[in-house]
Design a protein around this motif. Structure first.
Motif, PDB file in Angstrom:
ATOM      1  N   ASP A 144       0.825  -1.205   0.000  1.00 11.47           N
ATOM      2  CA  ASP A 144       0.000   0.000   0.000  1.00 11.47           C
ATOM      3  C   ASP A 144       0.862   1.259   0.000  1.00 11.47           C
ATOM      4  O   ASP A 144       2.108   1.198   0.008  1.00 11.47           O
ATOM      5  N   ALA A 145       0.202   2.412  -0.021  1.00  9.35           N
ATOM      6  CA  ALA A 145       0.913   3.687  -0.145  1.00  9.35           C
ATOM      7  C   ALA A 145       1.851   3.958   1.012  1.00  9.35           C
ATOM      8  O   ALA A 145       2.804   4.735   0.881  1.00  9.35           O
ATOM      9  N   GLN A 146       1.623   3.333   2.159  1.00 15.86           N
ATOM     10  CA  GLN A 146       2.490   3.511   3.325  1.00 15.86           C
ATOM     11  C   GLN A 146       3.609   2.472   3.382  1.00 15.86           C
ATOM     12  O   GLN A 146       4.412   2.469   4.320  1.00 15.86           O
ATOM     13  N   GLY A 147       3.660   1.571   2.403  1.00 12.78           N
ATOM     14  CA  GLY A 147       4.705   0.559   2.368  1.00 12.78           C
ATOM     15  C   GLY A 147       4.362  -0.708   3.111  1.00 12.78           C
ATOM     16  O   GLY A 147       5.222  -1.585   3.285  1.00 12.78           O
ATOM     17  N   LYS A 148       3.113  -0.858   3.540  1.00 10.62           N
ATOM     18  CA  LYS A 148       2.700  -2.079   4.224  1.00 10.62           C
ATOM     19  C   LYS A 148       2.453  -3.180   3.199  1.00 10.62           C
ATOM     20  O   LYS A 148       1.816  -2.950   2.168  1.00 10.62           O
ATOM     21  N   VAL A 149       2.936  -4.386   3.513  1.00  7.29           N
ATOM     22  CA  VAL A 149       2.881  -5.500   2.575  1.00  7.29           C
ATOM     23  C   VAL A 149       1.708  -6.420   2.899  1.00  7.29           C
ATOM     24  O   VAL A 149       1.463  -6.745   4.067  1.00  7.29           O
ATOM     25  N   SER A 150       1.002  -6.840   1.872  1.00  6.45           N
ATOM     26  CA  SER A 150      -0.111  -7.777   2.033  1.00  6.45           C
ATOM     27  C   SER A 150       0.427  -9.176   2.302  1.00  6.45           C
ATOM     28  O   SER A 150       1.620  -9.444   2.150  1.00  6.45           O
ATOM     29  N   PRO A 151      -0.452 -10.112   2.674  1.00  5.46           N
ATOM     30  CA  PRO A 151      -0.058 -11.526   2.632  1.00  5.46           C
ATOM     31  C   PRO A 151       0.357 -11.892   1.205  1.00  5.46           C
ATOM     32  O   PRO A 151       0.023 -11.192   0.242  1.00  5.46           O
ATOM     33  N   LEU A 152       1.063 -12.989   1.075  1.00  5.06           N
ATOM     34  CA  LEU A 152       1.525 -13.433  -0.234  1.00  5.06           C
ATOM     35  C   LEU A 152       0.657 -14.578  -0.737  1.00  5.06           C
ATOM     36  O   LEU A 152       0.362 -15.517   0.000  1.00  5.06           O
ATOM     37  N   GLY A 153       0.244 -14.497  -1.980  1.00  4.27           N
ATOM     38  CA  GLY A 153      -0.480 -15.584  -2.621  1.00  4.27           C
ATOM     39  C   GLY A 153       0.480 -16.373  -3.500  1.00  4.27           C
ATOM     40  O   GLY A 153       0.841 -15.921  -4.592  1.00  4.27           O
ATOM     41  N   LEU A 154       0.931 -17.521  -3.011  1.00  2.00           N
ATOM     42  CA  LEU A 154       1.926 -18.326  -3.723  1.00  2.00           C
ATOM     43  C   LEU A 154       1.270 -19.487  -4.453  1.00  2.00           C
ATOM     44  O   LEU A 154       0.323 -20.089  -3.944  1.00  2.00           O
ATOM     45  N   ARG A 155       1.790 -19.806  -5.631  1.00  2.00           N
ATOM     46  CA  ARG A 155       1.273 -20.953  -6.380  1.00  2.00           C
ATOM     47  C   ARG A 155       2.354 -21.485  -7.310  1.00  2.00           C
ATOM     48  O   ARG A 155       3.176 -20.729  -7.825  1.00  2.00           O
ATOM     49  N   ARG A 156       2.342 -22.784  -7.501  1.00  2.00           N
ATOM     50  CA  ARG A 156       3.264 -23.406  -8.446  1.00  2.00           C
ATOM     51  C   ARG A 156       2.605 -23.444  -9.821  1.00  2.00           C
ATOM     52  O   ARG A 156       1.468 -23.874  -9.969  1.00  2.00           O
ATOM     53  N   ARG A 157       3.340 -22.979 -10.820  1.00  2.00           N
ATOM     54  CA  ARG A 157       2.834 -22.962 -12.189  1.00  2.00           C
ATOM     55  C   ARG A 157       3.021 -24.346 -12.795  1.00  2.00           C
ATOM     56  O   ARG A 157       4.139 -24.778 -13.084  1.00  2.00           O
ATOM     57  N   VAL A 158       1.915 -25.045 -12.991  1.00  6.98           N
ATOM     58  CA  VAL A 158       1.964 -26.403 -13.528  1.00  6.98           C
ATOM     59  C   VAL A 158       2.005 -26.381 -15.050  1.00  6.98           C
ATOM     60  O   VAL A 158       2.716 -27.152 -15.684  1.00  6.98           O
ATOM     61  N   ARG A 159       1.238 -25.460 -15.643  1.00 10.25           N
ATOM     62  CA  ARG A 159       1.161 -25.394 -17.104  1.00 10.25           C
ATOM     63  C   ARG A 159       0.965 -23.952 -17.512  1.00 10.25           C
ATOM     64  O   ARG A 159       0.137 -23.226 -16.953  1.00 10.25           O
ATOM     65  N   THR A 160       1.741 -23.513 -18.504  1.00 10.26           N
ATOM     66  CA  THR A 160       1.595 -22.170 -19.064  1.00 10.26           C
ATOM     67  C   THR A 160       1.325 -22.285 -20.554  1.00 10.26           C
ATOM     68  O   THR A 160       1.692 -23.269 -21.203  1.00 10.26           O
ATOM     69  N   LEU A 161       0.714 -21.247 -21.096  1.00  9.73           N
ATOM     70  CA  LEU A 161       0.404 -21.212 -22.518  1.00  9.73           C
ATOM     71  C   LEU A 161       0.559 -19.775 -22.989  1.00  9.73           C
ATOM     72  O   LEU A 161      -0.143 -18.881 -22.516  1.00  9.73           O
ATOM     73  N   GLY A 162       1.512 -19.541 -23.890  1.00 15.35           N
ATOM     74  CA  GLY A 162       1.751 -18.191 -24.393  1.00 15.35           C
ATOM     75  C   GLY A 162       2.167 -17.223 -23.305  1.00 15.35           C
ATOM     76  O   GLY A 162       1.866 -16.030 -23.389  1.00 15.35           O
ATOM     77  N   GLY A 163       2.872 -17.722 -22.284  1.00 15.87           N
ATOM     78  CA  GLY A 163       3.308 -16.863 -21.198  1.00 15.87           C
ATOM     79  C   GLY A 163       2.290 -16.687 -20.092  1.00 15.87           C
ATOM     80  O   GLY A 163       2.588 -16.074 -19.071  1.00 15.87           O
ATOM     81  N   PHE A 164       1.068 -17.221 -20.264  1.00 15.86           N
ATOM     82  CA  PHE A 164       0.020 -17.114 -19.253  1.00 15.86           C
ATOM     83  C   PHE A 164      -0.091 -18.434 -18.488  1.00 15.86           C
ATOM     84  O   PHE A 164      -0.158 -19.508 -19.094  1.00 15.86           O
ATOM     85  N   ALA A 165      -0.117 -18.351 -17.173  1.00 17.72           N
ATOM     86  CA  ALA A 165      -0.355 -19.548 -16.371  1.00 17.72           C
ATOM     87  C   ALA A 165      -1.815 -19.948 -16.524  1.00 17.72           C
ATOM     88  O   ALA A 165      -2.719 -19.133 -16.339  1.00 17.72           O
ATOM     89  N   ILE A 166      -2.047 -21.201 -16.871  1.00 21.36           N
ATOM     90  CA  ILE A 166      -3.421 -21.669 -17.039  1.00 21.36           C
ATOM     91  C   ILE A 166      -3.769 -22.781 -16.060  1.00 21.36           C
ATOM     92  O   ILE A 166      -4.945 -23.101 -15.885  1.00 21.36           O
ATOM     93  N   LEU A 167      -2.763 -23.370 -15.412  1.00 16.29           N
ATOM     94  CA  LEU A 167      -3.010 -24.427 -14.442  1.00 16.29           C
ATOM     95  C   LEU A 167      -1.967 -24.318 -13.337  1.00 16.29           C
ATOM     96  O   LEU A 167      -0.770 -24.296 -13.613  1.00 16.29           O
ATOM     97  N   CYS A 168      -2.425 -24.200 -12.094  1.00 13.47           N
ATOM     98  CA  CYS A 168      -1.516 -23.994 -10.965  1.00 13.47           C
ATOM     99  C   CYS A 168      -1.948 -24.825  -9.765  1.00 13.47           C
ATOM    100  O   CYS A 168      -3.105 -25.270  -9.676  1.00 13.47           O
ATOM    101  N   GLU A 169      -1.001 -25.013  -8.850  1.00 16.49           N
ATOM    102  CA  GLU A 169      -1.274 -25.582  -7.536  1.00 16.49           C
ATOM    103  C   GLU A 169      -0.975 -24.530  -6.488  1.00 16.49           C
ATOM    104  O   GLU A 169       0.121 -23.963  -6.490  1.00 16.49           O
ATOM    105  N   PRO A 170      -1.930 -24.207  -5.617  1.00 17.02           N
ATOM    106  CA  PRO A 170      -1.692 -23.166  -4.610  1.00 17.02           C
ATOM    107  C   PRO A 170      -0.691 -23.606  -3.563  1.00 17.02           C
ATOM    108  O   PRO A 170      -0.576 -24.794  -3.238  1.00 17.02           O
ATOM    109  N   GLY A 171       0.043 -22.628  -3.017  1.00 15.32           N
ATOM    110  CA  GLY A 171       1.007 -22.895  -1.963  1.00 15.32           C
ATOM    111  C   GLY A 171       2.412 -23.071  -2.500  1.00 15.32           C
ATOM    112  O   GLY A 171       2.647 -23.108  -3.713  1.00 15.32           O
ATOM    113  N   ALA A 172       3.376 -23.164  -1.590  1.00 15.48           N
ATOM    114  CA  ALA A 172       4.787 -23.348  -1.940  1.00 15.48           C
ATOM    115  C   ALA A 172       5.514 -23.885  -0.729  1.00 15.48           C
ATOM    116  O   ALA A 172       5.108 -23.644   0.413  1.00 15.48           O
ATOM    117  N   PRO A 173       6.644 -24.600  -0.935  1.00 15.04           N
ATOM    118  CA  PRO A 173       7.451 -25.050   0.202  1.00 15.04           C
ATOM    119  C   PRO A 173       7.975 -23.859   1.008  1.00 15.04           C
ATOM    120  O   PRO A 173       8.082 -22.740   0.500  1.00 15.04           O
TER     121      PRO A 173
END
Length: 567
Positions: free
Chosen positions: A199-228
């Motif tokens: 935000d404008a004050q420099g506060k950071v949101s939670p992070l939404g992490l996901r593993r990109r399983v399949r991409t097409l033309g540079g766009f992620a189309i299939l993912c698994e949420p979370g990360a190690p």
């Protein structure tokens, strides 16, 4: 009418802009504006209003357009859709700040990191963050090493070049490799994408992490949420450093992982194109920026692969309706603008609290009431409730009395209702309401949700001894609006009472909206074949779709047509 947050997405006409539109559409009470230099685009059909912008190269015209549009439309927040307009918007930061407009764009230093991968990798090393070894020149790499050349100024995997061990850049058609940054080619790896906001004050949101399983033309189309954990920790360290450097707004980070190691590979100083894959899990970075619910992931690092998220294309048909003569829009209330079941459950919650010493547990009471409501027996709710729970008649009367007086503090309006009414008003339409049910209960709803002053005409049929689809209700509303029926369209959830009633009363057109969880679930195709001809009414998936058909009567949409030809 209560002023709503108004968000402007600049250069938002393409798929990148559509990601932002989706995120904003998920937030109740946010009016979504899109500006783009191309008048025919995708996102304009999902925004509340669209404006043709000058080309970015027309610096003075573009700046004047943004500033005047923000002032006229009472814009509260500005977002960049692509990397192209970031610098142009940053140049307007001081003037936007003076006007009370929040610009969700990073500082020039951070924008430079997002524009040049070599500069970004050098910054990572300087910050002590993990990055794969890199080279400004392919000749710097050790012999026998396969290389991947990434264009310094592009995003994602676009334009990448692979060199086999010992292969010269000339063999892949390059005369000069300085426009690339070179790294060791990884034959196998996991790739992670991180959606977040600062935000404008420099506060950071939670992070939404996901593993990109399949991409097409540079766009992620299939993912698994979370990360190690080791991937999440690297991401958190990088995000914290970016925030300290002046990163702001919705952002995206990408990491590569092999074994138990992870490296930051890409930084987008704007929202990622695959952000909807985070939205579907309940994490909305724009909710964090606008201070609304939904700013934390609904699923926090789930055990993979228990969930997968995927993106698909969707298709819609937009009829070419001639509604130029329309001057007014008439709405139904329950299950069109107002969530009737949510309101009823709120009243039942208060009823239980007032009589809990005579009733079973809260959960048992509300669960049984909901079952009766969902089965369609709402007219005899309390008789059925007392019968099922074994309660005496004296309690039944107390329940009815308490329920009638209960006024929940919850906002039972659908998230797009106020925004739609506001935008139609801005576009010059007169607004009417026709609603059945006891007049006292309907006035109670209007007062509680603050819609009482939003309409030019209120037709509470209970006060006139009639109910829809009686033509007198529709005629009376038209008279109160000082318009002919042929100058009106109707919006409602009931094909019999609202849609056919309006058509039979001579309204120009009708729009049917079927809300999730509403009391009625009509077979639209059968209705069109047997009752109301299909050319007299149309289907809406959301109230913003009214703007597909109802153009502004005040003509603000064409106020900034570009004066030069488009490429």
């Amino acid at each position: 009418m209560k002023r709503q947050a108004t968000a402007l997405i600049v250069s938002g006409g393409g798929f990148q802009g559509l990601s932002l539109v989706k995120a904003l559409r998920a937030l109740p009470g946010v009016r979504v504006l899109v500006a783009d230099c191309y008048d025919e685009n995708v996102s304009r059909y999902f925004a509340d209003a669209f404006f043709v912008a000058p080309m970015l190269g027309e610096t003075q015209a573009f700046s004047a357009f943004i500033l005047e549009l923000c002032a006229r439309e009472e814009v509260s927040d500005v977002f960049a859709s692509t990397s192209l307009e970031l610098a142009a918007l940053d140049a307007l930061r001081a003037r936007l700040d003076e006007s009370g407009v929040t610009l969700h764009v990073s500082s020039p230093a951070v924008l430079a990191l997002g524009a040049d991968k070599l500069l970004f990798y050098r910054w990572l090393v300087g910050q002590g963050l993990a990055a794969l070894p890199f080279y400004a020149d392919s000749a710097e790499a050790s012999a026998g090493q396969a290389l991947l050349g990434k264009p310094r100024g592009t995003w994602g995997g676009r334009g990448q070049v692979r060199l086999q061990a010992g292969q010269d850049i000339g063999t892949v058609g390059l005369k000069d490799g300085s426009a690339y940054v070179w790294q060791s080619y990884l034959p196998e790896f996991d790739e992670y994408s991180v959606d977040f906001a600062i935000d404008a004050q420099g506060k950071v949101s939670p992070l939404g992490l996901r593993r990109r399983v399949r991409t097409l033309g540079g766009f992620a189309i299939l993912c698994e949420p979370g990360a190690p954990d080791f991937v999440a920790q690297q991401a958190q360290r990088c995000v914290a450093a970016l925030a300290a450097a002046g990163a702001r707004g919705p952002l995206n980070l990408q990491l590569l992982s092999v074994g138990n190691e992870a490296w930051v590979s890409d930084f987008n100083p704007r929202a990622g194109t695959s952000m909807p894959l985070s939205l579907v899990l309940g994490f909305n970075p724009l909710a964090f920026l606008l201070g609304q619910a939904g700013a934390a992931p609904a699923v926090a690092d789930p055990p993979r692969p228990t969930l997968r998220t995927l993106r698909i294309l969707d298709e819609r048909v937009i009829a070419a309706l001639d509604l130029r003569a329309v001057r007014g829009v008439v709405f139904d209330l329950d299950d069109t603008l107002f969530d009737q079941k949510r309101w009823m459950l709120g009243k039942l919650e208060l009823t239980w609290a007032g009589l809990q010493d005579q009733l079973p547990s809260r959960t048992e009471f509300l669960a049984m009431a909901l079952r009766i409501i969902e089965e369609g027996n709402r007219a005899h709710l309390f008789d059925a409730l007392c019968r099922e729970l074994g309660l005496p008649d004296t309690v039944c009367k107390s329940l009815i009395d308490c329920y009638r007086l209960a006024v929940p503090t919850l906002d039972a309006l659908y998230g797009d209702s106020r925004v739609c009414l506001d935008q139609l008003r801005r576009h010059g339409y007169r607004l009417g309401l026709i609603t059945d049910n006891p007049a006292a209960s309907q006035r109670q709803k209007l007062l509680a949700c603050g819609l009482g002053d939003c309409f030019d005409a209120l037709m509470l049929t209970g006060e006139h001894g009639i109910s829809k689809p009686d033509a007198r209700a529709f005629d009376g509303c038209a008279q109160d609006l000082a318009l002919d029926p042929d100058q009106l369209v109707m919006v409602g959830d009931n094909l019999y009472r609202d849609i056919d009633g309006a058509v039979q009363a001579g309204y120009r057109h009708a729009f049917h909206i079927q809300r999730d969880g509403g009391f009625f679930n009509f077979n639209r195709s059968s209705w069109a074949q047997l009752v109301t001809p299909a050319d007299r009414w149309s289907t809406l998936n959301g109230l913003h779709e009214l703007h597909w058909y109802l153009k502004s009567k005040n003509t603000p949409i064409d106020a900034f047509e570009p004066k030069t030809s488009k490429p």
